[in-house]
Design a protein around this motif. Structure first.
Motif, PDB file in Angstrom:
ATOM      1  N   ASN A   1       3.616  10.967  -6.120  1.00 17.37           N
ATOM      2  CA  ASN A   1       2.540  10.366  -7.373  1.00 17.37           C
ATOM      3  C   ASN A   1       2.052  11.579  -8.346  1.00 17.37           C
ATOM      4  OD1 ASN A   1       3.954   8.218  -7.532  1.00 17.37           O
ATOM      5  ND2 ASN A   1       2.402   6.937  -6.290  1.00 17.37           N
ATOM      6  N   ARG A   2       1.159  12.141  -7.468  1.00 15.46           N
ATOM      7  CA  ARG A   2       0.076  13.277  -8.360  1.00 15.46           C
ATOM      8  C   ARG A   2       1.313  14.262  -8.992  1.00 15.46           C
ATOM      9  NH1 ARG A   2      -3.741  12.464  -3.392  1.00 15.46           N
ATOM     10  NH2 ARG A   2      -5.689  10.546  -4.876  1.00 15.46           N
ATOM     11  N   LYS A   3       1.630  15.378  -7.591  1.00 17.89           N
ATOM     12  CA  LYS A   3       2.615  15.906  -8.499  1.00 17.89           C
ATOM     13  C   LYS A   3       3.733  15.461  -9.822  1.00 17.89           C
ATOM     14  CE  LYS A   3       6.896  18.237  -6.980  1.00 17.89           C
ATOM     15  NZ  LYS A   3       7.997  18.409  -6.035  1.00 17.89           N
ATOM     16  N   ASN A   4       4.253  14.278  -9.369  1.00 19.46           N
ATOM     17  CA  ASN A   4       5.127  13.823 -10.445  1.00 19.46           C
ATOM     18  C   ASN A   4       4.124  13.804 -12.159  1.00 19.46           C
ATOM     19  OD1 ASN A   4       7.303  13.988 -10.055  1.00 19.46           O
ATOM     20  ND2 ASN A   4       7.246  11.965  -9.471  1.00 19.46           N
ATOM     21  N   ALA A   5       2.632  13.510 -11.592  1.00 20.42           N
ATOM     22  CA  ALA A   5       1.272  13.423 -12.728  1.00 20.42           C
ATOM     23  C   ALA A   5       0.712  14.601 -13.658  1.00 20.42           C
ATOM     24  CB  ALA A   5       0.188  12.237 -12.627  1.00 20.42           C
ATOM     25  N   ALA A   6       1.555  15.410 -12.359  1.00 21.50           N
ATOM     26  CA  ALA A   6       0.941  17.054 -13.465  1.00 21.50           C
ATOM     27  C   ALA A   6       1.708  17.542 -13.960  1.00 21.50           C
ATOM     28  CB  ALA A   6       0.712  17.904 -11.962  1.00 21.50           C
ATOM     29  N   ARG A   7       3.150  16.897 -14.394  1.00 19.29           N
ATOM     30  CA  ARG A   7       4.144  17.024 -14.739  1.00 19.29           C
ATOM     31  C   ARG A   7       4.529  16.383 -16.310  1.00 19.29           C
ATOM     32  NH1 ARG A   7       9.460  17.372 -11.606  1.00 19.29           N
ATOM     33  NH2 ARG A   7       8.088  16.020 -10.621  1.00 19.29           N
ATOM     34  N   SER A   8       3.766  15.111 -16.394  1.00 16.78           N
ATOM     35  CA  SER A   8       3.241  14.346 -17.298  1.00 16.78           C
ATOM     36  C   SER A   8       2.540  14.207 -18.428  1.00 16.78           C
ATOM     37  CB  SER A   8       3.393  13.300 -16.735  1.00 16.78           C
ATOM     38  OG  SER A   8       4.840  12.327 -15.645  1.00 16.78           O
ATOM     39  N   THR A   9       3.089  15.327 -19.138  1.00 18.31           N
ATOM     40  CA  THR A   9       1.580  15.743 -19.309  1.00 18.31           C
ATOM     41  C   THR A   9       1.506  14.924 -21.412  1.00 18.31           C
ATOM     42  OG1 THR A   9       1.880  17.705 -20.236  1.00 18.31           O
ATOM     43  CG2 THR A   9       0.892  17.169 -18.506  1.00 18.31           C
ATOM     44  N   GLY A  10       2.692  14.763 -22.050  1.00 17.41           N
ATOM     45  CA  GLY A  10       3.258  14.566 -22.794  1.00 17.41           C
ATOM     46  C   GLY A  10       3.531  15.895 -23.444  1.00 17.41           C
TER      47      GLY A  10
ATOM     48  N   MET B   1       0.969  -1.122   0.088  1.00 13.15           N
ATOM     49  CA  MET B   1      -0.319   0.500   0.011  1.00 13.15           C
ATOM     50  C   MET B   1       0.982   1.250  -0.315  1.00 13.15           C
ATOM     51  SD  MET B   1      -3.160   0.464   0.412  1.00 13.15           S
ATOM     52  CE  MET B   1      -4.627   1.674   0.242  1.00 13.15           C
ATOM     53  N   ALA B   2       0.650   1.996  -1.252  1.00 12.36           N
ATOM     54  CA  ALA B   2       1.541   3.237  -0.926  1.00 12.36           C
ATOM     55  C   ALA B   2       0.980   4.344   0.029  1.00 12.36           C
ATOM     56  CB  ALA B   2       1.000   4.137  -1.840  1.00 12.36           C
ATOM     57  N   THR B   3       2.558   5.116   0.772  1.00  9.59           N
ATOM     58  CA  THR B   3       1.571   5.976   1.845  1.00  9.59           C
ATOM     59  C   THR B   3       1.614   7.110   1.033  1.00  9.59           C
ATOM     60  OG1 THR B   3       4.426   6.663   1.920  1.00  9.59           O
ATOM     61  CG2 THR B   3       4.172   5.040   3.084  1.00  9.59           C
ATOM     62  N   GLU B   4       1.328   8.816   1.938  1.00  7.81           N
ATOM     63  CA  GLU B   4       0.763   9.822   1.699  1.00  7.81           C
ATOM     64  C   GLU B   4       1.448   9.889   1.438  1.00  7.81           C
ATOM     65  OE1 GLU B   4      -2.649  10.458   2.375  1.00  7.81           O
ATOM     66  OE2 GLU B   4      -3.081   8.844   2.638  1.00  7.81           O
ATOM     67  N   LYS B   5       3.141  10.330   1.794  1.00 10.57           N
ATOM     68  CA  LYS B   5       3.966  10.712   0.628  1.00 10.57           C
ATOM     69  C   LYS B   5       4.006   9.807  -0.157  1.00 10.57           C
ATOM     70  CE  LYS B   5       9.293  12.017   2.203  1.00 10.57           C
ATOM     71  NZ  LYS B   5       9.441  11.642   2.782  1.00 10.57           N
ATOM     72  N   GLN B   6       3.787   9.052  -0.663  1.00 14.09           N
ATOM     73  CA  GLN B   6       3.735   8.469  -2.417  1.00 14.09           C
ATOM     74  C   GLN B   6       3.059   9.056  -2.819  1.00 14.09           C
ATOM     75  OE1 GLN B   6       4.223   4.208  -1.285  1.00 14.09           O
ATOM     76  NE2 GLN B   6       6.303   4.249  -1.036  1.00 14.09           N
ATOM     77  N   ILE B   7       2.111   8.924  -2.295  1.00 12.27           N
ATOM     78  CA  ILE B   7       0.951   9.044  -3.063  1.00 12.27           C
ATOM     79  C   ILE B   7       0.858  10.764  -4.075  1.00 12.27           C
ATOM     80  CG2 ILE B   7      -1.920   9.831  -3.600  1.00 12.27           C
ATOM     81  CD1 ILE B   7      -1.877   7.804  -1.399  1.00 12.27           C
ATOM     82  N   ALA B   8       1.366  11.699  -3.028  1.00 12.79           N
ATOM     83  CA  ALA B   8       1.812  12.700  -2.613  1.00 12.79           C
ATOM     84  C   ALA B   8       2.999  13.423  -4.031  1.00 12.79           C
ATOM     85  CB  ALA B   8       2.216  13.898  -2.223  1.00 12.79           C
TER      86      ALA B   8
END
Length: 116
Positions: free
Chosen positions: A10-19, A1-8
Motif C-alpha cells: 500500500n505504501r509503495k502504491n501510494a507513493a506512485r499515486s500523486t495525481g 487487519m492488514a499484514t506487513e506485506k500488504q502495508i508495504a
C-alpha cells in the motif's frame, strides 16, 4: 487487519499515486466529476451582487434558471416518449433517474448557497 506485506505494498502504491502532474492532465482530471455542466461557470463567476444575507443573487438566479431549463427538457422528453409510445422502459427510467439527480442537485445548490 492488514499484514506487513500488504502495508508495504500500500505504501509503495501510494507513493506512485500523486495525481496528474502535467497541465493537460490536471485540466482533464478537473473535469472528472462534471456530469451536466450546470454549475461549470458558476465557480469562476465573479463580481455577483451579494445581498445583505450574503447570497450571490446573480449566481443563484443563473443556477435556478439553468436547472429549470434542464427540468423542462427532461420532462418534455419523458412526456413525448410516453405519449408516442416509442420509448423503452429503460430509456424512460434513465430520464426519470436524471430528473431525480437534477432535483438532488437543486437541493444541494440551494443549501450551499444558503451556507455562504
Amino acid at each position: 487487519m492488514a499484514t506487513e506485506k500488504q502495508i508495504a505494498a500500500n505504501r509503495k502504491n501510494a507513493a506512485r499515486s500523486t495525481g496528474p502532474r502535467t497541465i493537460s492532465g490536471k485540466a482533464r482530471s478537473r473535469m472528472n466529476a462534471l456530469r451536466h455542466g450546470l454549475a461549470a461557470t458558476l465557480e469562476d463567476h465573479g463580481g455577483g451582487t451579494t445581498s445583505d444575507t450574503g447570497l450571490d443573487l446573480e449566481a443563484l438566479s443563473e443556477r435556478i434558471g439553468r436547472i429549470e431549463v434542464e427540468r423542462g427538457k427532461l420532462t418534455f422528453e419523458i412526456e413525448t416518449q410516453l405519449w408516442e409510445g416509442n420509448g423503452s422502459s429503460k430509456e424512460i427510467d434513465d430520464r426519470l433517474r436524471q430528473l431525480g439527480a437534477l432535483e438532488r442537485y437543486a437541493k444541494r445548490s440551494a443549501s450551499a448557497l444558503r451556507k455562504k
